[in-house]
Design a protein around this motif. Structure first.
Motif, PDB file in Angstrom:
ATOM      1  N   PHE A 133       0.805  -1.219   0.000  1.00  0.00           N
ATOM      2  CA  PHE A 133       0.000   0.000   0.000  1.00  0.00           C
ATOM      3  C   PHE A 133       0.844   1.277   0.000  1.00  0.00           C
ATOM      4  CE2 PHE A 133      -1.930   3.249   2.848  1.00  0.00           C
ATOM      5  CZ  PHE A 133      -2.903   3.723   1.984  1.00  0.00           C
ATOM      6  N   PRO A 134       1.919   1.381   0.825  1.00  0.00           N
ATOM      7  CA  PRO A 134       2.718   2.615   0.796  1.00  0.00           C
ATOM      8  C   PRO A 134       3.350   2.888  -0.567  1.00  0.00           C
ATOM      9  CG  PRO A 134       3.141   1.402   2.823  1.00  0.00           C
ATOM     10  CD  PRO A 134       2.345   0.491   1.923  1.00  0.00           C
ATOM     11  N   ARG A 135       3.779   1.851  -1.281  1.00  0.00           N
ATOM     12  CA  ARG A 135       4.371   2.066  -2.606  1.00  0.00           C
ATOM     13  C   ARG A 135       3.324   2.594  -3.584  1.00  0.00           C
ATOM     14  NH1 ARG A 135       7.065  -2.817  -1.196  1.00  0.00           N
ATOM     15  NH2 ARG A 135       5.748  -4.119  -2.526  1.00  0.00           N
ATOM     16  N   TRP A 136       2.109   2.031  -3.499  1.00  0.00           N
ATOM     17  CA  TRP A 136       1.036   2.553  -4.354  1.00  0.00           C
ATOM     18  C   TRP A 136       0.748   4.005  -4.006  1.00  0.00           C
ATOM     19  CZ3 TRP A 136      -3.579   4.509  -2.448  1.00  0.00           C
ATOM     20  CH2 TRP A 136      -4.475   4.958  -3.436  1.00  0.00           C
ATOM     21  N   LEU A 137       0.697   4.331  -2.723  1.00  0.00           N
ATOM     22  CA  LEU A 137       0.360   5.687  -2.305  1.00  0.00           C
ATOM     23  C   LEU A 137       1.367   6.690  -2.870  1.00  0.00           C
ATOM     24  CD1 LEU A 137      -1.655   7.282  -0.577  1.00  0.00           C
ATOM     25  CD2 LEU A 137      -0.132   6.930   1.383  1.00  0.00           C
ATOM     26  N   ALA A 138       2.656   6.349  -2.805  1.00  0.00           N
ATOM     27  CA  ALA A 138       3.686   7.235  -3.346  1.00  0.00           C
ATOM     28  C   ALA A 138       3.536   7.381  -4.859  1.00  0.00           C
ATOM     29  CB  ALA A 138       5.077   6.704  -2.995  1.00  0.00           C
ATOM     30  N   ALA A 139       3.299   6.262  -5.556  1.00  0.00           N
ATOM     31  CA  ALA A 139       3.159   6.314  -7.017  1.00  0.00           C
ATOM     32  C   ALA A 139       1.904   7.085  -7.415  1.00  0.00           C
ATOM     33  CB  ALA A 139       3.103   4.893  -7.581  1.00  0.00           C
ATOM     34  N   ALA A 140       0.812   6.879  -6.671  1.00  0.00           N
ATOM     35  CA  ALA A 140      -0.445   7.574  -6.983  1.00  0.00           C
ATOM     36  C   ALA A 140      -0.307   9.077  -6.764  1.00  0.00           C
ATOM     37  CB  ALA A 140      -1.582   7.001  -6.142  1.00  0.00           C
ATOM     38  N   ARG A 141       0.449   9.471  -5.757  1.00  0.00           N
ATOM     39  CA  ARG A 141       0.692  10.892  -5.548  1.00  0.00           C
ATOM     40  C   ARG A 141       1.537  11.470  -6.687  1.00  0.00           C
ATOM     41  NH1 ARG A 141       1.674  10.324   0.892  1.00  0.00           N
ATOM     42  NH2 ARG A 141      -0.414  10.954   1.587  1.00  0.00           N
ATOM     43  N   ALA A 142       2.541  10.717  -7.118  1.00  0.00           N
ATOM     44  CA  ALA A 142       3.407  11.193  -8.202  1.00  0.00           C
ATOM     45  C   ALA A 142       2.625  11.386  -9.502  1.00  0.00           C
ATOM     46  CB  ALA A 142       4.552  10.203  -8.419  1.00  0.00           C
ATOM     47  N   LYS A 143       1.590  10.582  -9.709  1.00  0.00           N
ATOM     48  CA  LYS A 143       0.775  10.668 -10.922  1.00  0.00           C
ATOM     49  C   LYS A 143      -0.403  11.623 -10.760  1.00  0.00           C
ATOM     50  CE  LYS A 143       2.771   7.498 -13.613  1.00  0.00           C
ATOM     51  NZ  LYS A 143       3.263   7.783 -14.970  1.00  0.00           N
ATOM     52  N   GLY A 144      -0.580  12.204  -9.568  1.00  0.00           N
ATOM     53  CA  GLY A 144      -1.700  13.105  -9.351  1.00  0.00           C
ATOM     54  C   GLY A 144      -3.015  12.396  -9.094  1.00  0.00           C
ATOM     55  N   ILE A 145      -2.978  11.078  -8.902  1.00  0.00           N
ATOM     56  CA  ILE A 145      -4.202  10.330  -8.604  1.00  0.00           C
ATOM     57  C   ILE A 145      -4.665  10.626  -7.185  1.00  0.00           C
ATOM     58  CG2 ILE A 145      -5.161   7.991  -8.369  1.00  0.00           C
ATOM     59  CD1 ILE A 145      -3.061   7.114 -10.479  1.00  0.00           C
TER      60      ILE A 145
END
Length: 415
Positions: free
Chosen positions: A400-412
């Motif tokens: 979950f933390p890796r997704w959260l970081a990636a989703a923030r980087a993509k503006g999701i």
């Protein structure tokens, strides 16, 4: 502001505030605002009598939560009549009121302000401590001085007439932010918080969850939590034997760390059915009302996925979905298409396989191509009763933390 009716035999109620950074702890003792330190160094938080003033735009960016607390030196909150936590505007107009009931507690957390996106929200908490302000504040990293309190300070707090310090200048009256300064989504919980003794197992689980998130790069992360439970025919024994109930007991504390202690839940088989909200302080009652009836016999994963996506679309907050099943994906193509499209949504799907089945299709959801971000994880629990809490949370929360970081980087995910 706290209000109450005067009661013989009780000391003055002291209100306080703790400014918490990442990881849910103060940066140092200066982040405690109370009778002996009534103004934060930033000037954004002040205490005066029964009120705490918060200038939300002035709060330092690294502060993620502001905990509003109260304590007694003599007596218990169970003896206090008509105790109410109230949010006011600068014009003394009430935004919301939260009646509080208690028993043996000598300190309590009434509520907290927390960041969500670009704004702030408020939630009622209602957590009590029998060991006073020291126990409450040390939970958040404050170092308590064990020196006896000087008599002059103690007398000033109780208003003893013989104390020459009584009448010293006090801070200016509090200015609670104007109603227009509060975010649109500021909303009270639909019930008055009921204080209960601290549950050591719950607190230990919350700490393990916080440690797991911090270790994986997401200290202080905030997200809604959704639970999806397989209720197909093959799961019946897991419900009857209490396996599902024990899983629920472990899942509920995740929402206490990531959100407000409330889990939204569904069960599914041929159809998906939304269940009552699961509150971390009423888990036993929720489990007692849980059964596997009414949704059919065979798994229809897309029905559950669509139900959760429809719910997530109503708020737009980051959401962690914990999706438990005891067999592999039955409607694989439709499930894969839905989850690829959902990679643009602020929703992470943690699929969990229960038992000895072949979960090849669920595992492949974790490695699908053509997605904006990796929005799926998979973990197997062959026998959930045979693993420790630490291992349970490591399996469910590692990705979950890796997704959260990636989703923030993509503006999701924003904020």
């Amino acid at each position: 502001m706290l209000s109450w009716l005067p009661t013989d035999g009780l000391s003055e109620i002291d209100v306080s505030a703790l400014l918490l950074g990442p990881g849910g702890r103060v940066r140092d003792d200066a982040d405690l605002v109370f009778y002996n330190q009534p103004r934060h160094l930033s000037g954004a938080v002040r205490q005066d009598g029964p009120a705490v003033e918060v200038d939300l735009p002035g709060v330092e960016p690294e502060i993620e939560r502001i905990v509003l607390a109260a304590s007694l030196d003599a007596g218990t909150f169970g003896q206090v009549a008509d105790l109410v936590l109230r949010l006011d505007t600068a014009a003394d107009e009430a935004i919301a009121e939260f009646p509080i009931t208690a028993s043996t507690e000598t300190a309590l957390i009434g509520g907290e302000l927390y960041r969500r996106g670009d704004g702030w929200r408020f939630r009622a908490v209602g957590q009590g401590y029998d060991a006073g302000l020291a126990a409450l504040t040390t939970d958040f990293g404050v170092t308590i001085d064990e020196e006896p309190e000087p008599a002059s300070v103690a007398s000033a707090r109780t208003g003893a007439a013989e104390d020459p310090t009584v009448g010293l200048p006090r801070p200016a009256p509090p200015r609670v932010p104007d109603l227009a300064e509060w975010p649109d989504h500021l909303a009270p919980l639909p019930f008055a918080p009921q204080l209960a003794p601290v549950d050591p197992q719950l607190e230990a689980r919350k700490q393990r969850i916080a440690d797991t998130l911090a270790r994986n790069g997401a200290p202080g992360a905030r997200a809604r939590v959704v639970l999806v439970l397989d209720a197909s025919g093959s799961m019946s024994l897991a419900y009857v034997d209490g396996v599902v109930g024990r899983i629920v007991e472990r899942v509920a504390p995740i929402a206490a760390v990531l959100d407000i202690g409330v889990v939204r839940a569904w069960k599914f088989a041929d159809t998906a059915q939304q269940l009552p909200d699961l509150h971390v302080d009423r888990v036993g009652d929720w489990i007692a009302g849980l059964d596997y009836h009414g949704v059919g016999l065979r798994n229809n994963e897309p029905a559950a996925i669509r139900a959760v996506l429809d719910h997530a679309a109503t708020h737009g907050d980051p959401t962690l979905v914990l999706f438990f099943a005891d067999g592999d994906v039955r409607r694989n193509l439709e499930t894969s298409v839905l989850l690829r499209a959902a990679s643009a949504k602020p929703v992470f799907w943690q699929f969990v396989g229960l038992g000895p089945a072949d979960f090849t299709r669920y595992a492949k959801l974790d490695t699908m191509k053509i997605r904006l971000v990796d929005n799926c994880g998979f973990a197997r629990l062959s026998n959930p009763d045979h693993i420790s809490d630490g291992r349970f949370y490591d399996l469910l929360l590692a990705e979950f933390p890796r997704w959260l970081a990636a989703a923030r980087a993509k503006g999701i995910v924003t904020g």
